[in-house]
Design a protein around this motif. Sequence first.
Motif, PDB file in Angstrom:
ATOM      1  N   UNK A  36       0.843  -1.190   0.000  1.00 11.04           N
ATOM      2  CA  UNK A  36       0.000   0.000   0.000  1.00 11.04           C
ATOM      3  C   UNK A  36       0.879   1.241   0.000  1.00 11.04           C
ATOM      4  N   UNK A  37       0.667   2.111  -0.968  1.00 11.20           N
ATOM      5  CA  UNK A  37       1.351   3.403  -1.000  1.00 11.20           C
ATOM      6  C   UNK A  37       0.405   4.463  -0.450  1.00 11.20           C
ATOM      7  N   UNK A  38       0.840   5.170   0.574  1.00 12.76           N
ATOM      8  CA  UNK A  38       0.028   6.240   1.166  1.00 12.76           C
ATOM      9  C   UNK A  38       0.595   7.554   0.652  1.00 12.76           C
ATOM     10  N   UNK A  39      -0.164   8.219  -0.204  1.00 11.32           N
ATOM     11  CA  UNK A  39       0.411   9.421  -0.820  1.00 11.32           C
ATOM     12  C   UNK A  39      -0.645  10.455  -1.178  1.00 11.32           C
TER      13      UNK A  39
ATOM     14  N   UNK B  74       4.185   4.192  -6.942  1.00  9.73           N
ATOM     15  CA  UNK B  74       2.880   3.805  -7.492  1.00  9.73           C
ATOM     16  C   UNK B  74       2.924   2.487  -8.267  1.00  9.73           C
ATOM     17  N   UNK B  75       3.896   2.256  -9.164  1.00  7.76           N
ATOM     18  CA  UNK B  75       3.918   0.976  -9.887  1.00  7.76           C
ATOM     19  C   UNK B  75       4.204  -0.226  -8.987  1.00  7.76           C
ATOM     20  N   UNK B  76       4.737   0.016  -7.788  1.00  6.05           N
ATOM     21  CA  UNK B  76       5.076  -1.065  -6.872  1.00  6.05           C
ATOM     22  C   UNK B  76       3.902  -1.477  -5.993  1.00  6.05           C
TER      23      UNK B  76
ATOM     24  N   UNK C 137       0.947  -1.047 -17.217  1.00  4.02           N
ATOM     25  CA  UNK C 137       1.145  -2.447 -16.859  1.00  4.02           C
ATOM     26  C   UNK C 137       0.676  -2.864 -15.484  1.00  4.02           C
ATOM     27  N   UNK C 138       0.476  -1.909 -14.576  1.00  3.45           N
ATOM     28  CA  UNK C 138       0.007  -2.254 -13.231  1.00  3.45           C
ATOM     29  C   UNK C 138      -1.521  -2.219 -13.220  1.00  3.45           C
ATOM     30  N   UNK C 139      -2.104  -3.145 -13.973  1.00  8.10           N
ATOM     31  CA  UNK C 139      -3.552  -3.120 -14.194  1.00  8.10           C
ATOM     32  C   UNK C 139      -4.361  -3.412 -12.934  1.00  8.10           C
ATOM     33  N   UNK C 140      -3.751  -4.070 -11.951  1.00 17.59           N
ATOM     34  CA  UNK C 140      -4.478  -4.422 -10.724  1.00 17.59           C
ATOM     35  C   UNK C 140      -4.457  -3.307  -9.684  1.00 17.59           C
ATOM     36  N   UNK C 141      -3.760  -2.220  -9.970  1.00 14.76           N
ATOM     37  CA  UNK C 141      -3.635  -1.119  -9.016  1.00 14.76           C
ATOM     38  C   UNK C 141      -4.992  -0.477  -8.734  1.00 14.76           C
ATOM     39  N   UNK C 142      -5.266  -0.274  -7.451  1.00 15.21           N
ATOM     40  CA  UNK C 142      -6.507   0.385  -7.059  1.00 15.21           C
ATOM     41  C   UNK C 142      -6.204   1.664  -6.287  1.00 15.21           C
ATOM     42  N   UNK C 143      -7.099   2.603  -6.380  1.00 15.87           N
ATOM     43  CA  UNK C 143      -6.982   3.877  -5.675  1.00 15.87           C
ATOM     44  C   UNK C 143      -8.161   4.034  -4.731  1.00 15.87           C
ATOM     45  N   UNK C 144      -7.866   4.415  -3.514  1.00 13.06           N
ATOM     46  CA  UNK C 144      -8.915   4.708  -2.551  1.00 13.06           C
ATOM     47  C   UNK C 144      -8.592   6.019  -1.844  1.00 13.06           C
ATOM     48  N   UNK C 145      -9.632   6.810  -1.640  1.00  9.93           N
ATOM     49  CA  UNK C 145      -9.509   8.087  -0.957  1.00  9.93           C
ATOM     50  C   UNK C 145      -9.937   7.901   0.499  1.00  9.93           C
ATOM     51  N   UNK C 146      -9.132   8.444   1.406  1.00 11.15           N
ATOM     52  CA  UNK C 146      -9.445   8.378   2.828  1.00 11.15           C
ATOM     53  C   UNK C 146      -9.685   9.795   3.340  1.00 11.15           C
TER      54      UNK C 146
ATOM     55  N   UNK D  76      13.848   1.631  -2.965  1.00 15.11           N
ATOM     56  CA  UNK D  76      12.439   1.385  -2.665  1.00 15.11           C
ATOM     57  C   UNK D  76      11.968   0.104  -3.342  1.00 15.11           C
ATOM     58  N   UNK D  77      12.307  -0.050  -4.612  1.00 10.47           N
ATOM     59  CA  UNK D  77      11.896  -1.266  -5.339  1.00 10.47           C
ATOM     60  C   UNK D  77      12.495  -2.510  -4.703  1.00 10.47           C
ATOM     61  N   UNK D  78      13.753  -2.424  -4.313  1.00 12.38           N
ATOM     62  CA  UNK D  78      14.412  -3.568  -3.680  1.00 12.38           C
ATOM     63  C   UNK D  78      13.733  -3.919  -2.363  1.00 12.38           C
ATOM     64  N   UNK D  79      13.396  -2.897  -1.590  1.00 11.85           N
ATOM     65  CA  UNK D  79      12.765  -3.132  -0.290  1.00 11.85           C
ATOM     66  C   UNK D  79      11.384  -3.762  -0.449  1.00 11.85           C
ATOM     67  N   UNK D  80      10.621  -3.314  -1.447  1.00  5.34           N
ATOM     68  CA  UNK D  80       9.299  -3.887  -1.698  1.00  5.34           C
ATOM     69  C   UNK D  80       9.429  -5.327  -2.193  1.00  5.34           C
ATOM     70  N   UNK D  81      10.342  -5.543  -3.129  1.00  5.21           N
ATOM     71  CA  UNK D  81      10.523  -6.888  -3.695  1.00  5.21           C
ATOM     72  C   UNK D  81      10.948  -7.897  -2.631  1.00  5.21           C
ATOM     73  N   UNK D  82      11.742  -7.456  -1.657  1.00  2.00           N
ATOM     74  CA  UNK D  82      12.273  -8.368  -0.640  1.00  2.00           C
ATOM     75  C   UNK D  82      11.344  -8.518   0.562  1.00  2.00           C
TER      76      UNK D  82
END
Length: 203
Positions: free
Chosen positions: A3-6, A89-91, A123-132, A62-68
């Motif tokens: 989850x990316x909080x941004x 966002x792509x991660x 390519x990140x077709x499964x990405x969802x956006x939600x507003x809080x 960041x990518x390495x940390x997410x992947x691991x």
Amino acid sequence: MTIAVLNQKGGVGKTTTTINLAAALAASGESVRVLDADSQQQAVAFEVPGVEVLCVEGKAALKKAVDKSKADWTLIDCPPSLLEAAPAIPLADLVIAPVPPRFQDLSGFAKLRQTVDAARERGNSHLRLRVLVTMRDVRVVLQGEYEAQLRAAFGDEVLSTVIPRAAVFEKAASAHQAAQQYAPSSAGAAAYRALAEEIRKLR
């Protein structure tokens, strides 16, 4: 789930949401990792039971940390700049955008939505956006009107949970704790527990 909080604006509750959502998720025994990608590094100051908080600098790190990451939940606390936050966002599987019900915060949200849509197309077709909705003061009538406008415009993309404006968040932060630790019976802690349950349903 990552989850990316941004949000491209500062002062909207990104770090507060990252830490308190992480605490609420960890309370059920799930493993949680927070990646502090904000140069201000506010998240790393917190000590939350069951939550590992790491500082990451740069797109590659960041990518390495997410992947691991082998945690059940990986939360990225993004910087208050869409350009700097874009690599997260792509991660992500889910982008949570904290948005206070104020005109100046609503007006900048469209650009974030465009960025998320572009990531889906790349390519990140499964990405969802939600507003809080965050920092909601029930005493301010105008905030209720702005929240209604937000829900009318974005429908199901707006989470049901609303985070109240509450002093407990500042007090907990000064103690380097989540509200769940500092005042578990508070309305603020309860709101993030409700958010955690809502997010689990999206997994």
